[in-house]
Design a protein around this motif. Structure first.
Motif, PDB file in Angstrom:
ATOM      1  N   VAL A   1       0.834  -1.203   0.000  1.00 22.89           N
ATOM      2  CA  VAL A   1       0.000   0.000   0.000  1.00 22.89           C
ATOM      3  C   VAL A   1       0.869   1.253   0.000  1.00 22.89           C
ATOM      4  O   VAL A   1       0.511   2.274  -0.603  1.00 22.89           O
ATOM      5  N   CYS A   2       2.024   1.202   0.644  1.00 21.49           N
ATOM      6  CA  CYS A   2       2.908   2.371   0.682  1.00 21.49           C
ATOM      7  C   CYS A   2       3.481   2.667  -0.694  1.00 21.49           C
ATOM      8  O   CYS A   2       3.614   3.838  -1.078  1.00 21.49           O
ATOM      9  N   ASP A   3       3.826   1.613  -1.457  1.00 22.85           N
ATOM     10  CA  ASP A   3       4.296   1.806  -2.833  1.00 22.85           C
ATOM     11  C   ASP A   3       3.212   2.470  -3.683  1.00 22.85           C
ATOM     12  O   ASP A   3       3.498   3.294  -4.552  1.00 22.85           O
TER      13      ASP A   3
ATOM     14  N   PRO B   1       2.874   7.646  -4.881  1.00 18.96           N
ATOM     15  CA  PRO B   1       2.648   8.327  -6.174  1.00 18.96           C
ATOM     16  C   PRO B   1       1.237   8.882  -6.299  1.00 18.96           C
ATOM     17  O   PRO B   1       1.034   9.906  -6.951  1.00 18.96           O
ATOM     18  N   LEU B   2       0.263   8.207  -5.683  1.00 20.10           N
ATOM     19  CA  LEU B   2      -1.103   8.720  -5.739  1.00 20.10           C
ATOM     20  C   LEU B   2      -1.201  10.060  -5.011  1.00 20.10           C
ATOM     21  O   LEU B   2      -1.766  11.026  -5.538  1.00 20.10           O
ATOM     22  N   VAL B   3      -0.635  10.145  -3.814  1.00 18.53           N
ATOM     23  CA  VAL B   3      -0.654  11.400  -3.064  1.00 18.53           C
ATOM     24  C   VAL B   3       0.104  12.483  -3.823  1.00 18.53           C
ATOM     25  O   VAL B   3      -0.338  13.642  -3.905  1.00 18.53           O
ATOM     26  N   ASP B   4       1.240  12.125  -4.408  1.00 21.68           N
ATOM     27  CA  ASP B   4       2.025  13.107  -5.166  1.00 21.68           C
ATOM     28  C   ASP B   4       1.212  13.661  -6.332  1.00 21.68           C
ATOM     29  O   ASP B   4       1.200  14.878  -6.572  1.00 21.68           O
ATOM     30  N   ASP B   5       0.539  12.770  -7.060  1.00 19.72           N
ATOM     31  CA  ASP B   5      -0.256  13.208  -8.208  1.00 19.72           C
ATOM     32  C   ASP B   5      -1.415  14.102  -7.764  1.00 19.72           C
ATOM     33  O   ASP B   5      -1.673  15.147  -8.361  1.00 19.72           O
ATOM     34  N   LEU B   6      -2.130  13.687  -6.734  1.00 18.88           N
ATOM     35  CA  LEU B   6      -3.267  14.468  -6.259  1.00 18.88           C
ATOM     36  C   LEU B   6      -2.824  15.840  -5.756  1.00 18.88           C
ATOM     37  O   LEU B   6      -3.473  16.858  -6.022  1.00 18.88           O
ATOM     38  N   THR B   7      -1.711  15.869  -5.042  1.00 19.22           N
ATOM     39  CA  THR B   7      -1.198  17.133  -4.514  1.00 19.22           C
ATOM     40  C   THR B   7      -0.797  18.072  -5.634  1.00 19.22           C
ATOM     41  O   THR B   7      -1.023  19.285  -5.566  1.00 19.22           O
ATOM     42  N   GLU B   8      -0.225  17.523  -6.688  1.00 20.40           N
ATOM     43  CA  GLU B   8       0.179  18.338  -7.836  1.00 20.40           C
ATOM     44  C   GLU B   8      -1.034  18.938  -8.550  1.00 20.40           C
ATOM     45  O   GLU B   8      -0.987  20.061  -9.049  1.00 20.40           O
ATOM     46  N   MET B   9      -2.133  18.193  -8.599  1.00 19.72           N
ATOM     47  CA  MET B   9      -3.328  18.665  -9.299  1.00 19.72           C
ATOM     48  C   MET B   9      -4.149  19.655  -8.483  1.00 19.72           C
ATOM     49  O   MET B   9      -4.877  20.480  -9.039  1.00 19.72           O
TER      50      MET B   9
ATOM     51  N   PRO C   1      -9.535  24.642  -7.260  1.00 16.40           N
ATOM     52  CA  PRO C   1      -9.792  25.299  -5.969  1.00 16.40           C
ATOM     53  C   PRO C   1     -10.919  24.622  -5.201  1.00 16.40           C
ATOM     54  O   PRO C   1     -11.943  24.242  -5.764  1.00 16.40           O
ATOM     55  N   GLY C   2     -10.700  24.456  -3.911  1.00 23.50           N
ATOM     56  CA  GLY C   2     -11.712  23.842  -3.057  1.00 23.50           C
ATOM     57  C   GLY C   2     -11.601  22.336  -2.951  1.00 23.50           C
ATOM     58  O   GLY C   2     -12.333  21.716  -2.164  1.00 23.50           O
ATOM     59  N   LEU C   3     -10.695  21.732  -3.705  1.00 20.84           N
ATOM     60  CA  LEU C   3     -10.533  20.281  -3.629  1.00 20.84           C
ATOM     61  C   LEU C   3      -9.947  19.904  -2.275  1.00 20.84           C
ATOM     62  O   LEU C   3      -8.915  20.428  -1.863  1.00 20.84           O
ATOM     63  N   ASP C   4     -10.609  19.009  -1.572  1.00 16.83           N
ATOM     64  CA  ASP C   4     -10.197  18.617  -0.222  1.00 16.83           C
ATOM     65  C   ASP C   4      -9.569  17.225  -0.271  1.00 16.83           C
ATOM     66  O   ASP C   4     -10.259  16.235  -0.513  1.00 16.83           O
ATOM     67  N   LEU C   5      -8.268  17.175  -0.041  1.00 17.38           N
ATOM     68  CA  LEU C   5      -7.534  15.914  -0.100  1.00 17.38           C
ATOM     69  C   LEU C   5      -7.251  15.329   1.275  1.00 17.38           C
ATOM     70  O   LEU C   5      -6.642  14.254   1.365  1.00 17.38           O
ATOM     71  N   GLU C   6      -7.686  16.008   2.324  1.00 18.59           N
ATOM     72  CA  GLU C   6      -7.276  15.590   3.669  1.00 18.59           C
ATOM     73  C   GLU C   6      -7.780  14.196   4.016  1.00 18.59           C
ATOM     74  O   GLU C   6      -7.064  13.406   4.637  1.00 18.59           O
TER      75      GLU C   6
END
Length: 222
Positions: free
Chosen positions: A42-44, A48-56, A61-66
């Motif tokens: 799951v860590c692998d 990359p999923l978090v990195d991609d979402l954070t970049e987008m 505006p208003g996208l909540d990734l928490e």
């Protein structure tokens, strides 16, 4: 999925960067609901999923990734604790327990949420929408047309077309989302939440289902 040959400009039209960002996010979410590589933990998968979402995120505006970040961090911590004790399954094993091994705790075939059955009229209606848009399922994708990932990729393609100047694509995407995704999004989120009592990994997909609903403006999301 693969598109029929169409002539499209190669650069997004002015003011439509947000549509491209939405398309990229939907492509990313579509991949998240597909089986992961067999050897990944799951860590692998999560990093990359978090990195991609954070970049987008800045382009939406208003996208909540928490919620997604918290769920992924909790699942990585759970896996790490198991690994230190000599255990820890791959993410594909966790995914399979949720979505593939009968009797599946959660189905990714939306027709079950829409009409309580596989391959019903809603599935045929989705297929007709794909065909009308000149998009057909990839032959390598061995599932029904109502699979969550297939629908999200279809919407991503439509938003990408809209960003490149297709006047009808955004309206088609919004109509498809209203007709189908808004109807099953809450049910998928609830099914994952119920499964999490026995399958903790399901909490990740609770958060991802909520993010799908947020991305597409589900009016039932609270």
């Amino acid at each position: 999925m693969s598109e029929a040959a169409v002539q499209e400009p190669q650069v997004a039209t002015s003011g439509n960067e947000a549509l491209l960002q939405r398309a990229d996010l939907l492509y990313c979410l579509a991949q998240a609901f597909l089986p992961p590589p067999s050897h990944w933990t799951v860590c692998d998968w999560a990093q990359p999923l978090v990195d991609d979402l954070t970049e987008m995120a800045p382009g939406l505006p208003g996208l909540d990734l928490e919620d997604v970040k918290a769920a992924l961090a909790a699942e990585c911590a759970r896996w790490a604790a198991q690994a230190r004790a000599g255990g820890g399954d791959t993410w594909l094993v966790e995914y399979s327990r949720l979505f593939l091994v009968p009797p599946v705790p959660v189905t990714l075939n939306a027709g079950v949420y829409l009409e309580g059955a596989l391959g019903g009229s809603s599935t045929q209606m989705m297929l007709a929408c794909y065909e009308m848009a000149g998009v057909k399922p990839d032959e390598r994708f061995h599932d029904l047309p109502d699979h969550v990932a297939m629908q999200l990729e279809f919407l991503a393609r439509l938003y990408e077309r809209a960003a490149r100047g297709d006047a009808d694509a955004q309206a088609m995407a919004e109509e498809f989302a209203a007709e189908f995704v808004h109807a099953w999004g809450g049910a998928l989120q609830q099914a994952c939440r119920k499964a999490a009592a026995s399958f903790p990994a399901a909490a990740v997909f609770v958060a991802l289902a909520r993010l799908v609903r947020q991305t597409l403006g589900d009016p039932g999301l609270v």
